[in-house]
Design an enzyme around this catalytic site. Structure first.
Site: not given
Ligand code: AQP
Length: 332
Positions: A200, A112, A197
């Protein structure tokens, strides 16, 4: 009874990755077998550049989606992190327990930081320290299990280390939590870049399926997914990441085994078509229920108010105990 805690961060619209990696299991399994808390971790959304109105909107949407996905407030506690002060109170003690070096080793921090710099912005100090807040989120509740996707496993490991260290220094205070991950689709990949990955907050959205995407949008994204050279359908994450990702998604949607499913296909086109339909059918009830709940925001507010009250009552005694343990004078 086993205590479970997990959360989602309102940095974007929830994706198929969030659903398959985490939320679906919370609703289908975790809330039925344990004393579970699920949280919209809104403070974590402030670690990167953010628009206040958007964070507010996304927090409400995430809470509504958690309920639409099947979290039942009669069975589990659903709340918003910033409504419970114990998280930030304990986060400071976690910062006083962690070392600068271990924070800098976090993969998400490295990734990040790179993307914030590429966008030309500065890097917020909270991006470095947020795993301490995440540790507080988990430890405040005496959590035994943290169901997450693969990307969050490193942060749960850090949480364990901090809990052990704190207990050794100041006396037994925290339960040592462990992570649980789904067997399939623990890391759903971006359909346009299957070595990254599905995230979002990514700017390029063509390879990301959002839970609220219309069926036509889902079909289009899956049919345009990047596949690999060759045409035979095999499950090989290293050599054929695009096809392996589609097989993982299809297996996760239908409850099958990705390697066995691979044997049922002899063209990428047929695999994509079935994957698209499986995702559309998986998400249909979530989208429909979300529309109903979004039309009644007062009922979502009531769930969050009640959830925050319950969460506060669960967290406060342990956080107070941690304050006493480190030597802070209790209020008189
Ligand atoms: N691509 C993924 N595959 C499987 N699990 C995923 N998780 C996130 N992306 C994937 C799981 O979803 C839960 C919530 O995630 P988060 O909101 O804590 O954010 P994150 O892990 O940082 O993932 P994002 O959605 O990609 O957010 P950004 O883009 O803001 O970093 C967690 O249990 C995560 O493991």
């Amino acid at each position: 009874m086993t205590r479970i805690f997990s959360g989602v961060k309102p940095t974007g619209h929830l994706t198929l990755g969030n659903y398959l990696g985490a939320v679906r299991r919370w609703a289908a399994e975790d809330q039925h077998r344990a004393d579970a808390l699920f949280c919209v971790v809104d403070l974590h959304a402030l670690t990167v550049e953010h628009d206040p109105a958007r964070v507010r909107r996304l927090s409400r949407q995430a809470a509504t989606l958690l309920l639409a996905a099947g979290l039942d407030p009669q069975r589990c506690t659903v709340f918003v992190q910033s409504h419970v002060d114990e998280h930030t109170r304990l986060a400071y003690l976690m910062e006083c327990t962690a070392s600068d070096g271990e924070m800098r080793r976090m993969i998400q921090y490295k990734e990040k930081t790179a993307s914030e710099r590429a966008r030309g912005g500065g890097v917020r100090l909270s991006l470095l320290t947020y795993p301490a807040l995440m540790a507080a989120d988990i430890l405040a509740y005496g959590t035994d299990e943290v169901p997450v996707g693969e990307d969050q496993a490193q942060h749960v490991e850090l949480t364990r280390d901090l809990a052990v260290r704190f207990n050794q220094r100041y006396g037994q205070t925290f339960v040592i939590p462990r992570t649980t991950q789904p067997k399939v689709a623990a890391r759903v990949m971006d359909l346009q870049d299957p070595t990254s990955k599905m995230g979002k907050s990514h700017a390029r959205t063509a390879g990301i399926i959002y839970l609220l995407d219309e069926p036509e949008a889902v079909r289009k994204k899956v049919m345009r997914a990047v596949t690999d050279g060759g045409s035979d359908v095999v499950h090989d994450r290293a050599e054929r990441p695009g096809v392996a990702n589609l097989l993982d998604v299809l297996a996760a949607c239908t409850g099958g085994d990705p390697e066995k499913i691979a044997g049922q296909y002899d063209s990428y086109g047929a695999l994509k078509k079935d994957t698209a339909e499986a995702v559309v059918e998986l998400l249909r009830p979530v989208r429909e229920r979300h529309a109903e709940l979004a039309a009644d925001p007062a009922s979502v507010d009531a769930v969050l108010r009640d959830g925050a009250e319950r969460a506060r009552a669960m967290a406060r005694p342990r956080v107070d105990e941690a304050y006493r343990a480190v030597g802070l004078l209790p209020p008189v």
